[in-house]
Every structure is written in C-alpha cells, then in structure tokens.
Design a protein around this motif. Sequence first.
Motif, PDB file in Angstrom:
ATOM      1  N   VAL A  81       4.503   3.883   6.587  1.00  9.70           N
ATOM      2  CA  VAL A  81       3.586   3.810   5.443  1.00  9.70           C
ATOM      3  C   VAL A  81       2.369   2.967   5.826  1.00  9.70           C
ATOM      4  O   VAL A  81       1.227   3.341   5.548  1.00  9.70           O
ATOM      5  CB  VAL A  81       4.300   3.233   4.204  1.00  9.70           C
ATOM      6  CG1 VAL A  81       3.311   2.968   3.077  1.00  9.70           C
ATOM      7  CG2 VAL A  81       5.415   4.169   3.748  1.00  9.70           C
ATOM      8  N   VAL A  84       0.832  -1.202   0.000  1.00 12.31           N
ATOM      9  CA  VAL A  84       0.000   0.000   0.000  1.00 12.31           C
ATOM     10  C   VAL A  84       0.868   1.255   0.000  1.00 12.31           C
ATOM     11  O   VAL A  84       2.047   1.212   0.329  1.00 12.31           O
ATOM     12  CB  VAL A  84      -0.945   0.047   1.223  1.00 12.31           C
ATOM     13  CG1 VAL A  84      -1.988  -1.038   1.161  1.00 12.31           C
ATOM     14  CG2 VAL A  84      -0.171  -0.018   2.522  1.00 12.31           C
ATOM     15  N   ARG A  85       0.232   2.339  -0.341  1.00 15.75           N
ATOM     16  CA  ARG A  85       0.856   3.662  -0.248  1.00 15.75           C
ATOM     17  C   ARG A  85       0.313   4.335   1.011  1.00 15.75           C
ATOM     18  O   ARG A  85      -0.714   3.912   1.547  1.00 15.75           O
ATOM     19  CB  ARG A  85       0.528   4.486  -1.493  1.00 15.75           C
ATOM     20  CG  ARG A  85       1.089   3.861  -2.776  1.00 15.75           C
ATOM     21  CD  ARG A  85       0.887   4.798  -3.967  1.00 15.75           C
ATOM     22  NE  ARG A  85       1.199   4.140  -5.225  1.00 15.75           N
ATOM     23  CZ  ARG A  85       2.417   4.023  -5.744  1.00 15.75           C
ATOM     24  NH1 ARG A  85       3.453   4.514  -5.108  1.00 15.75           N
ATOM     25  NH2 ARG A  85       2.592   3.423  -6.906  1.00 15.75           N
ATOM     26  N   PRO A  86       0.957   5.401   1.487  1.00 14.53           N
ATOM     27  CA  PRO A  86       0.475   6.079   2.699  1.00 14.53           C
ATOM     28  C   PRO A  86      -0.952   6.600   2.579  1.00 14.53           C
ATOM     29  O   PRO A  86      -1.625   6.815   3.588  1.00 14.53           O
ATOM     30  CB  PRO A  86       1.454   7.242   2.885  1.00 14.53           C
ATOM     31  CG  PRO A  86       2.653   6.895   2.090  1.00 14.53           C
ATOM     32  CD  PRO A  86       2.197   5.995   0.978  1.00 14.53           C
ATOM     33  N   THR A  87      -1.431   6.759   1.358  1.00 14.92           N
ATOM     34  CA  THR A  87      -2.794   7.254   1.123  1.00 14.92           C
ATOM     35  C   THR A  87      -3.854   6.192   1.385  1.00 14.92           C
ATOM     36  O   THR A  87      -5.051   6.485   1.284  1.00 14.92           O
ATOM     37  CB  THR A  87      -2.934   7.723  -0.334  1.00 14.92           C
ATOM     38  OG1 THR A  87      -2.628   6.607  -1.194  1.00 14.92           O
ATOM     39  CG2 THR A  87      -2.016   8.883  -0.626  1.00 14.92           C
ATOM     40  N   GLY A  88      -3.430   4.964   1.695  1.00 16.48           N
ATOM     41  CA  GLY A  88      -4.391   3.890   1.898  1.00 16.48           C
ATOM     42  C   GLY A  88      -4.828   3.237   0.607  1.00 16.48           C
ATOM     43  O   GLY A  88      -5.847   2.553   0.551  1.00 16.48           O
ATOM     44  N   ARG A  89      -4.041   3.424  -0.447  1.00 17.19           N
ATOM     45  CA  ARG A  89      -4.361   2.838  -1.748  1.00 17.19           C
ATOM     46  C   ARG A  89      -3.301   1.811  -2.149  1.00 17.19           C
ATOM     47  O   ARG A  89      -2.138   1.955  -1.798  1.00 17.19           O
ATOM     48  CB  ARG A  89      -4.451   3.923  -2.822  1.00 17.19           C
ATOM     49  CG  ARG A  89      -5.617   4.855  -2.581  1.00 17.19           C
ATOM     50  CD  ARG A  89      -5.666   5.974  -3.619  1.00 17.19           C
ATOM     51  NE  ARG A  89      -6.852   6.793  -3.420  1.00 17.19           N
ATOM     52  CZ  ARG A  89      -8.036   6.543  -3.975  1.00 17.19           C
ATOM     53  NH1 ARG A  89      -8.196   5.528  -4.792  1.00 17.19           N
ATOM     54  NH2 ARG A  89      -9.059   7.325  -3.728  1.00 17.19           N
ATOM     55  N   PRO A 136      -8.429   1.885  -3.458  1.00 19.46           N
ATOM     56  CA  PRO A 136      -8.401   2.025  -1.992  1.00 19.46           C
ATOM     57  C   PRO A 136      -8.399   0.653  -1.302  1.00 19.46           C
ATOM     58  O   PRO A 136      -9.118  -0.258  -1.712  1.00 19.46           O
ATOM     59  CB  PRO A 136      -9.686   2.788  -1.672  1.00 19.46           C
ATOM     60  CG  PRO A 136     -10.035   3.494  -2.946  1.00 19.46           C
ATOM     61  CD  PRO A 136      -9.579   2.569  -4.046  1.00 19.46           C
ATOM     62  N   LEU A 137      -7.586   0.537  -0.255  1.00 31.10           N
ATOM     63  CA  LEU A 137      -7.515  -0.702   0.521  1.00 31.10           C
ATOM     64  C   LEU A 137      -8.901  -1.133   0.988  1.00 31.10           C
ATOM     65  O   LEU A 137      -9.247  -2.313   0.904  1.00 31.10           O
ATOM     66  CB  LEU A 137      -6.573  -0.517   1.720  1.00 31.10           C
ATOM     67  CG  LEU A 137      -6.438  -1.689   2.676  1.00 31.10           C
ATOM     68  CD1 LEU A 137      -5.882  -2.924   1.970  1.00 31.10           C
ATOM     69  CD2 LEU A 137      -5.553  -1.302   3.857  1.00 31.10           C
ATOM     70  N   SER A 171      -8.099   3.815   6.511  1.00 32.88           N
ATOM     71  CA  SER A 171      -8.779   2.639   5.956  1.00 32.88           C
ATOM     72  C   SER A 171      -9.555   1.891   7.033  1.00 32.88           C
ATOM     73  O   SER A 171      -9.076   0.891   7.585  1.00 32.88           O
ATOM     74  CB  SER A 171      -7.749   1.691   5.326  1.00 32.88           C
ATOM     75  OG  SER A 171      -7.013   2.346   4.334  1.00 32.88           O
ATOM     76  N   LEU A 188      -0.257  -6.418   5.363  1.00 34.25           N
ATOM     77  CA  LEU A 188       0.454  -5.469   4.514  1.00 34.25           C
ATOM     78  C   LEU A 188       1.880  -5.960   4.411  1.00 34.25           C
ATOM     79  O   LEU A 188       2.469  -6.383   5.413  1.00 34.25           O
ATOM     80  CB  LEU A 188       0.412  -4.063   5.111  1.00 34.25           C
ATOM     81  CG  LEU A 188      -0.991  -3.510   5.354  1.00 34.25           C
ATOM     82  CD1 LEU A 188      -0.909  -2.099   5.945  1.00 34.25           C
ATOM     83  CD2 LEU A 188      -1.823  -3.524   4.091  1.00 34.25           C
ATOM     84  N   ALA A 205      -1.523   4.279   5.998  1.00 34.16           N
ATOM     85  CA  ALA A 205      -2.557   3.609   5.201  1.00 34.16           C
ATOM     86  C   ALA A 205      -3.693   3.101   6.081  1.00 34.16           C
ATOM     87  O   ALA A 205      -4.870   3.262   5.748  1.00 34.16           O
ATOM     88  CB  ALA A 205      -1.946   2.468   4.397  1.00 34.16           C
TER      89      ALA A 205
END
Length: 132
Positions: free
Chosen positions: A52, A13-18, A24-25, A60, A45, A56
């Motif tokens: 990160v 995942v990326r820090p954006t939760g994607r 999106p997660l 989420s 993860l 995320a």
Amino acid sequence: GSTGLPYLIGFVVRPTGRLLDGTPLDEVVIAIDEGPDPPPVAFFLNCVHPRVAAAALAVSPAGRGRVIGLLANTSARDPDELDGLEELEVAEPGPFGAEVVTVGRQYGLGLLGGCCGTGDAHIAAIARLLAP
C-alpha cells in the motif's frame, strides 16, 4: 507555542495516494510544509502494508520527496476492513520484512519499522536484511 524541537508527521494512506479522508498525500505534504514554522523534518507512512505504501508513493511526487519512513502493518486489507476485525492479521516475519526493506530501498526510506500485527520477529527480520 512552538517547542522549537524537530518533529515528524505520519499518515495512513490508501494505495491511491490519498489519506483516509480522501485528501491527496501530495496536497497535505505541500500544505504542511508551507504552514507551520518550523515545518516538520520529514513525513512517514504508518499502519499500512508495504505494498500500500509503495502504491501511494508511486503516485505522490511530493510525498516521495518528503516521506522518509514506513511503520508497516502486516495486513494489506483496507483500513475500513481492519477496523472491524476481532483479531489482528499477522504475516510471516520473513516475507513481511523483505517487503518492508524492498519498499524502503525503492523509495529511499531510512526509517523502517512495524505497526499493527508486528512483533519482535518482524522487526528482527527487517534488521537482518538491513545489516551490513
């Protein structure tokens, strides 16, 4: 056909939760839980730095409810940056282990370990912090 065996599914995942493809997660967790029969026991993860993973999971809610583990990378760089490196970035085991355990405790993760950049000393640092 299905083996009938319990299983886990892991994501980068990326820090954006994607996820890396931008999904999106939360959407992925919900879709998978509603899809195969039986659904996975849980999710984890992998190959992401503890910071990160924490970022995320913070965004989420469905992920927080279903992600039980983190197999952490020692580098906080974006996966796209890591892909082109000639050598792994390796963090000091003690501070890395502390970050993994902190994130694990913060989000109730029972499966903690390492991925890229980790070795025996990193896993030992995590284990020492978890020992009673």
